[in-house]
Design an enzyme around this catalytic site. Sequence first.
Site, PDB file in Angstrom:
ATOM      1  N   GLY A 115       1.760  -3.621   3.176  1.00 45.20           N
ATOM      2  CA  GLY A 115       2.075  -4.298   2.090  1.00 45.20           C
ATOM      3  C   GLY A 115       2.947  -5.568   2.124  1.00 45.20           C
ATOM      4  O   GLY A 115       2.802  -6.106   3.322  1.00 45.20           O
TER       5      GLY A 115
ATOM      6  N   SER B 256       2.804  -4.858   9.583  1.00 46.03           N
ATOM      7  CA  SER B 256       1.960  -5.849   9.484  1.00 46.03           C
ATOM      8  C   SER B 256       1.592  -5.725   7.821  1.00 46.03           C
ATOM      9  O   SER B 256       1.821  -5.051   7.144  1.00 46.03           O
ATOM     10  CB  SER B 256       0.739  -5.615  10.272  1.00 46.03           C
ATOM     11  N   LYS B 257       0.513  -6.559   7.646  1.00 50.30           N
ATOM     12  CA  LYS B 257       0.126  -6.944   6.347  1.00 50.30           C
ATOM     13  C   LYS B 257      -0.487  -5.531   5.583  1.00 50.30           C
ATOM     14  O   LYS B 257      -0.366  -5.310   4.449  1.00 50.30           O
ATOM     15  CB  LYS B 257      -1.119  -7.839   6.198  1.00 50.30           C
ATOM     16  N   ARG B 258      -0.989  -4.615   6.531  1.00 47.45           N
ATOM     17  CA  ARG B 258      -1.388  -3.386   6.027  1.00 47.45           C
ATOM     18  C   ARG B 258      -0.484  -2.720   5.272  1.00 47.45           C
ATOM     19  O   ARG B 258      -0.679  -1.710   4.603  1.00 47.45           O
ATOM     20  CB  ARG B 258      -1.706  -2.455   7.232  1.00 47.45           C
TER      21      ARG B 258
END
Length: 486
Positions: A259, A255-257
């Site tokens: 990067g 996910s966005k976490r």
Amino acid sequence: MPENVRVRFAPSPTGHLHIGGARTAVYNWAFARRYGGQFILRIDDTDPERSTQENTEAIMRAMRWLGLDWDEGPEAGGSSGPYLQSERGPLYRDGLLRMIEAGAAYPCFCSTEELEAQREAARAEGGYATYDRACRQLAKDEVKARLDAGEAHVWRLAVPEGRGDIMFTDAVRGPVSFPAEAMDDYIIVRSDGTPTYNFVTVLDDAGMGITHVIRGDDHLANTPRQILVYEALGEPVPTFAHMSMIWGSDGKRLSKRHGATSVEAYRDMGYLPDALINYIALLGWSIDDKTTLFDRATLVEKFALDRISKNPAIFDPDKLEWMNGVYIRDMPPQAFVHQMVPWLDAAGLASADDIADRNDWFLALTPLVTERVKRMDEIAPMVRFLFEDIEIDDTAREKVLAKEGAGEALRAAADALRAVEDWNPAAIEAAIRDIPPALDLKPKLVFQAVRVAITGSAVSPPLFESVALLGRERSVERVEAALASI
Ligand code: GLU
């Protein structure tokens, strides 16, 4: 060998194309190409609140950039369109009528409160929270009367009595079985008339003649429900292949976490489409247990569902970056020039016309760059000194130019450069190498002083090649300017 293959990539345009979606697209595309089949792009835009035209366009742009061409779909056309779910409403209404005619769908008038109470009770008993099928028992004329009166209702799929467990053989996971008790008479059309995902997916996949459904295993639990619709409609059930999820290095779903995850973000960071395809292909598939680098043609030649892994793949940005560096180094020089110039253009350093005017110069620059970068966005900062006037950075000035002997070295270098006969890296190197013994200076000091004068910094691409590329006039000017500034 699978024949008449028709596969689809069916993204919901609720965001841009991300690594996970791109992998689904790559596998479907490779599978179609491998068996000479059709690759269909369908846009699952049934959620009007979260789907946007902008996202649809971004997804198509990213697919084109990756080189994933679709045979049927938006813009490509085809005989089983429309390819946007939002335009397939009439087909979904026909689908419901077919279900009703087949006795496989019935209206349910139960209120949300009634249903919630049922679920609570089922949970309390520790069983599956399935619908109790009350409305399935209603007499025909009562149903008709209530429908005629316009009473609010949903449509549910009638799971056939005695259907038994639902089993299928997944091309990745092998035999899969779902217990009959878990099969709800689930909702296929909501009270507002909109059809649900499990229903439209089958109507579309059957209507488009899809032979293999290759998708993420977040859809595994939907599959038995979808199989029931195929059976109700008397349509052939396709082969399912469910890929494991992609994880970040921490073992959590990518996910966005973790990067950047969108394909276009990787494009903008200077990743090459071929490298990205190679890396993405390896997220859960492999040719064998050793091959890491392969081109598109090899991917197509070797791709098969039985080498898709059951285990989650780990997305490793460092490995992707390494791989991109390999692709950059291995690119034929002329091809690299054509890749590089747009990046220089974006940085305001060169334009496409320059390639025609100074192709040889760009070809000479190529090995300096390809040996040193892993991403295309690293190029402009590294070669800026060849295009624009420099400013010597303070540390370089302090650490190099302030040293005793630096001035002498620069004075000698200016003379030496003026005197070089054949302006090429070897001749330049020979001329500069003569300076330390002649002046009794350390070679390192001389080279560093020239480097700082030419590039403005103590770190740069190889010195003599850089001087050669910069040209005699500008090189001498820079050395003299540095000398004057001491
Ligand atoms: N639109 C669905 C998704 O993006 C497609 C799922 C499927 O392949 O059936 O998850």
